[in-house]
Design a protein around this motif. Structure first.
Motif, mmCIF file in Angstrom:
data_model
loop_
_atom_site.group_PDB
_atom_site.id
_atom_site.type_symbol
_atom_site.label_atom_id
_atom_site.label_comp_id
_atom_site.label_asym_id
_atom_site.label_seq_id
_atom_site.Cartn_x
_atom_site.Cartn_y
_atom_site.Cartn_z
ATOM 1 N N PRO A 259 -16.045 -32.925 -1.665
ATOM 2 C CA PRO A 259 -15.662 -31.676 -1.013
ATOM 3 C C PRO A 259 -16.890 -30.989 -0.411
ATOM 4 O O PRO A 259 -18.028 -31.281 -0.800
ATOM 5 C CB PRO A 259 -15.112 -30.833 -2.162
ATOM 6 N N VAL A 260 -16.649 -30.086 0.518
ATOM 7 C CA VAL A 260 -17.740 -29.233 0.985
ATOM 8 C C VAL A 260 -18.160 -28.378 -0.209
ATOM 9 O O VAL A 260 -17.302 -27.840 -0.913
ATOM 10 C CB VAL A 260 -17.264 -28.283 2.119
ATOM 11 N N LEU A 261 -19.462 -28.290 -0.449
ATOM 12 C CA LEU A 261 -19.951 -27.418 -1.530
ATOM 13 C C LEU A 261 -20.709 -26.252 -0.901
ATOM 14 O O LEU A 261 -21.682 -26.467 -0.168
ATOM 15 C CB LEU A 261 -20.896 -28.175 -2.467
ATOM 16 N N ASN A 262 -20.268 -25.037 -1.206
ATOM 17 C CA ASN A 262 -20.916 -23.843 -0.658
ATOM 18 C C ASN A 262 -21.399 -22.985 -1.822
ATOM 19 O O ASN A 262 -20.595 -22.309 -2.471
ATOM 20 C CB ASN A 262 -19.903 -23.078 0.202
ATOM 21 N N VAL A 263 -22.698 -23.044 -2.083
ATOM 22 C CA VAL A 263 -23.277 -22.228 -3.152
ATOM 23 C C VAL A 263 -23.808 -20.969 -2.493
ATOM 24 O O VAL A 263 -24.804 -21.009 -1.754
ATOM 25 C CB VAL A 263 -24.393 -22.998 -3.903
ATOM 26 N N ARG A 264 -23.129 -19.865 -2.728
ATOM 27 C CA ARG A 264 -23.334 -18.651 -1.924
ATOM 28 C C ARG A 264 -24.772 -18.154 -1.909
ATOM 29 O O ARG A 264 -25.183 -17.535 -0.940
ATOM 30 C CB ARG A 264 -22.430 -17.520 -2.423
ATOM 31 N N ASP A 265 -25.540 -18.381 -2.945
ATOM 32 C CA ASP A 265 -26.916 -17.877 -2.959
ATOM 33 C C ASP A 265 -27.911 -18.947 -2.518
ATOM 34 O O ASP A 265 -29.116 -18.672 -2.452
ATOM 35 C CB ASP A 265 -27.301 -17.359 -4.355
ATOM 36 N N LEU A 266 -27.446 -20.165 -2.198
ATOM 37 C CA LEU A 266 -28.397 -21.217 -1.812
ATOM 38 C C LEU A 266 -28.068 -21.829 -0.447
ATOM 39 O O LEU A 266 -28.877 -21.785 0.482
ATOM 40 C CB LEU A 266 -28.428 -22.317 -2.876
ATOM 41 N N GLY A 267 -26.893 -22.417 -0.349
ATOM 42 C CA GLY A 267 -26.544 -23.063 0.912
ATOM 43 C C GLY A 267 -25.365 -23.991 0.714
ATOM 44 O O GLY A 267 -24.763 -24.028 -0.362
ATOM 45 N N PHE A 268 -25.060 -24.761 1.765
ATOM 46 C CA PHE A 268 -23.892 -25.634 1.654
ATOM 47 C C PHE A 268 -24.162 -27.000 2.250
ATOM 48 O O PHE A 268 -25.060 -27.180 3.062
ATOM 49 C CB PHE A 268 -22.651 -24.988 2.285
ATOM 50 N N PHE A 269 -23.358 -27.976 1.800
ATOM 51 C CA PHE A 269 -23.412 -29.306 2.401
ATOM 52 C C PHE A 269 -22.029 -29.935 2.442
ATOM 53 O O PHE A 269 -21.081 -29.451 1.806
ATOM 54 C CB PHE A 269 -24.454 -30.211 1.722
ATOM 55 N N PHE A 270 -21.946 -31.020 3.227
ATOM 56 C CA PHE A 270 -20.680 -31.689 3.512
ATOM 57 C C PHE A 270 -20.800 -33.159 3.111
ATOM 58 O O PHE A 270 -21.903 -33.666 2.948
ATOM 59 C CB PHE A 270 -20.416 -31.693 5.017
ATOM 60 N N GLU A 271 -19.663 -33.848 3.117
ATOM 61 C CA GLU A 271 -19.780 -35.297 2.937
ATOM 62 C C GLU A 271 -20.587 -35.839 4.129
ATOM 63 O O GLU A 271 -20.524 -35.291 5.231
ATOM 64 C CB GLU A 271 -18.402 -35.970 2.843
ATOM 65 N N PRO A 272 -21.341 -36.910 3.925
ATOM 66 C CA PRO A 272 -22.189 -37.422 5.007
ATOM 67 C C PRO A 272 -21.360 -37.936 6.176
ATOM 68 O O PRO A 272 -20.209 -38.349 5.996
ATOM 69 C CB PRO A 272 -22.950 -38.575 4.359
ATOM 70 N N ASP A 273 -21.967 -37.899 7.351
ATOM 71 C CA ASP A 273 -21.293 -38.397 8.551
ATOM 72 C C ASP A 273 -21.348 -39.929 8.541
ATOM 73 O O ASP A 273 -22.440 -40.505 8.537
ATOM 74 C CB ASP A 273 -22.022 -37.848 9.775
ATOM 75 N N PRO A 274 -20.196 -40.596 8.549
ATOM 76 C CA PRO A 274 -20.239 -42.059 8.440
ATOM 77 C C PRO A 274 -20.890 -42.739 9.641
ATOM 78 O O PRO A 274 -21.451 -43.832 9.506
ATOM 79 C CB PRO A 274 -18.755 -42.462 8.343
ATOM 80 N N ALA A 275 -20.847 -42.097 10.826
ATOM 81 C CA ALA A 275 -21.420 -42.742 12.018
ATOM 82 C C ALA A 275 -22.949 -42.722 11.988
ATOM 83 O O ALA A 275 -23.594 -43.743 12.258
ATOM 84 C CB ALA A 275 -20.908 -42.053 13.276
ATOM 85 N N THR A 276 -23.531 -41.581 11.640
ATOM 86 C CA THR A 276 -25.003 -41.460 11.691
ATOM 87 C C THR A 276 -25.640 -41.577 10.301
ATOM 88 O O THR A 276 -26.852 -41.696 10.192
ATOM 89 C CB THR A 276 -25.391 -40.095 12.267
ATOM 90 N N LYS A 277 -24.820 -41.459 9.272
ATOM 91 C CA LYS A 277 -25.274 -41.432 7.868
ATOM 92 C C LYS A 277 -26.193 -40.225 7.618
ATOM 93 O O LYS A 277 -27.070 -40.249 6.763
ATOM 94 C CB LYS A 277 -25.940 -42.743 7.460
#
Ligand SMILES: Cc1cc2nc3c(=O)[nH]c(=O)nc-3n(C[C@H](O)[C@H](O)[C@H](O)COP(=O)(O)OP(=O)(O)OC[C@H]3O[C@@H](n4cnc5c(N)ncnc54)[C@H](O)[C@@H]3O)c2cc1C
Length: 441
Positions: A259-277
């Motif tokens: 899942p997308v993880l959004n840590v409100r006091d730090l930042g967020f990330f997504f699952e990696p892009d399969p095309a560019t990795k």
């Protein structure tokens, strides 16, 4: 104002919002639509959506935006937008060191959906580190003090691909696109008449060519004030940092489906892009402006100055590395690549502006103030313009053109609940960096 569907309409900007406007006008039967963009191809590298992914989530403390987001998510699930929507789910969290503002925001975001009839079955609390580790089995970090919730009625959109796909769709249906630094870059709005009868008759582009239009719809994102300086009274170009980690194929597979993880006091990330990795990360904060000392207007720094290339502020690097250490420590010291400052159009209260520009006899519409949460609305933005044209005025006070006195104002919206920290002048951050580099020499 024109609702004559055969009259020429010029849409300025082919970002997420300009494309949406072109789509809805085309669907409504407008048949003389031209879209102008300074970029030579779409997606435009000047667009705030020129990126791998943007969060698509319904939680807003304000039910007005929550309900719009719900409608937009329905749009993301249609055959046209569906290929770009990935319903991986969305985790909102705070770390053990989060300030109270972030914790309060988390509770209010959860409150906005947890009893909502649509979202309720999709929302579950994450009360301790163990619940995070069960959900993200790939997390080997300590996730110290993490608390939050998981919303399965959300995910992300592949933003560059969405813009590319909608552009192709529209071009195939006869919407004209005029692109490039000479022919596509709009430099002026042209007017005739005075006082109450003053109206816009078209636009001029950088090459000097004039294009006549009965209706001009300006969707220039962070660049809005270049063409319409009056919009700078309530609309400011602001930026946030973006960075990536290059993964191997195996690492990319390992993180697939998170899942997308959004840590409100730090930042967020997504699952990696399969095309560019590429694994994209964004630190969270109140952002950076680029105010011209003479005009008082903040615009994105063209020609990159004063912002160095492949650079983000050191405080943002610290947030991203902390986020990685807490979650995926094996990535924490990897090089952060494709670092960039991404510019969007912000307002002090985080409200959009969708209205006629005053003193233009309703010949110019402004769409602005996406406030960093506008990409998710891409499937429905154009419908708001149709409502405006049909109603002849903006009925929603919150979206009306505003005249704000910015003279003494350093209010860049830091009070908005989901912005943690203080807005800074990007120039000052770069100068500080230069001083530190010199001191080390
Ligand atoms: C780091 C970051 C993260 C974000 N994350 C999210 C998120 O998770 N979810 C979400 O919903 N939103 C997010 N946003 C906000 C989202 O990207 C914007 O709301 C959205 O892109 C706004 O669309 P727009 O069409 O108004 O502007 P843009 O997409 O910026 O488009 C403006 C267009 O105008 C063109 N242009 C500029 N000047 C001229 C000119 N003179 N002549 C012709 N064309 C011109 C540009 O080339 C560009 O194509 C984020 C923004 C940033 C910066």
């Amino acid at each position: 104002m024109t609702t004559d569907k055969t009259a020429p309409v010029a849409i300025l900007g082919s970002g997420a919002w300009g494309l949406s406007v072109a789509l809805h006008l085309k669907n409504a039967g407008y048949n003389d639509i031209t879209v102008f963009d300074r970029a030579s191809e779409i997606p435009s590298p000047y667009s705030a959506g020129y990126d791998l992914n943007k969060i698509v989530r319904p939680e807003y403390e304000d039910p007005f935006y929550r309900d719009l987001a719900l409608e937009a998510i329905k749009g993301w699930k249609t055959p046209l937008f569906g290929p770009y929507f990935h319903k991986t789910g969305y985790v909102v969290a705070t770390s053990g060191r989060a300030p109270q503002k972030a914790v309060t925001h988390l509770h209010e975001a959860l409150a906005s959906i947890k009893n909502h009839p649509v979202f309720k079955p999709f929302v579950s609390p994450l009360n301790d580190a163990q619940s995070f580790k069960e959900l993200f089995w790939q997390f080997r970090g300590p996730v110290t003090g993490f608390k939050g919730y998981f919303n399965r009625y959300a995910g992300y959109a592949h933003s560059s691909n969405a813009m590319k796909g909608i552009h192709q769709h529209l071009a195939g249906r006869g919407v004209r696109f005029v692109l490039g630094a000479e022919e596509g870059r709009v430099t002026d709005l042209l007017y005739s008449g005075q006082g109450a009868s003053r109206r816009c008759t078209g636009i001029r582009v950088a090459s000097g060519t004039i294009h006549e239009a009965k209706l001009v719809i300006s969707c220039l994102g962070a660049y809005q004030a270049e063409i319409l300086p009056a919009a700078a009274s309530f609309n400011v170009a602001k930026s946030w940092s973006v960075a990536h980690v290059q993964l191997t194929e195996a690492e990319c597979d390992l993180l697939r489906g998170i899942p997308v993880l959004n840590v409100r006091d730090l930042g967020f990330f997504f699952e990696p892009d399969p095309a560019t990795k590429l694994f994209k990360l964004c630190p969270l904060g109140a952002g950076y402006v680029n105010t011209n000392e003479k005009t008082g207007i903040s615009l994105p720094p063209l020609n990159a100055l004063p912002v160095p290339q492949n650079w983000i502020p050191a405080e943002d690097v610290v947030k991203l590395r902390t986020l990685l250490r807490e979650t995926l420590p094996w990535l924490a010291e990897r090089p952060l690549i494709d670092q960039k400052m991404c510019w969007f159009a912000d307002t002090a209260d985080s409200e959009f502006c969708i209205d006629f520009v005053p003193d233009t006899d309703r010949s110019v519409v402004l769409l602005s103030g996406d406030s960093g949460h506008g990409f998710k609305m891409m499937p429905i933005v154009g419908s708001w313009v149709l409502d405006l044209l049909n109603d002849g005025r903006q009925k929603l006070p919150r979206w009306q053109w505003r005249q704000t006195d910015r003279k003494s104002s350093k209010d860049w919206g830091d009070a908005v609940s989901w912005r943690i920290g203080t807005t800074k002048e990007i120039r000052e951050v770069v100068e500080e960096r230069d001083r530190m580099v010199k001191a080390r020499l």
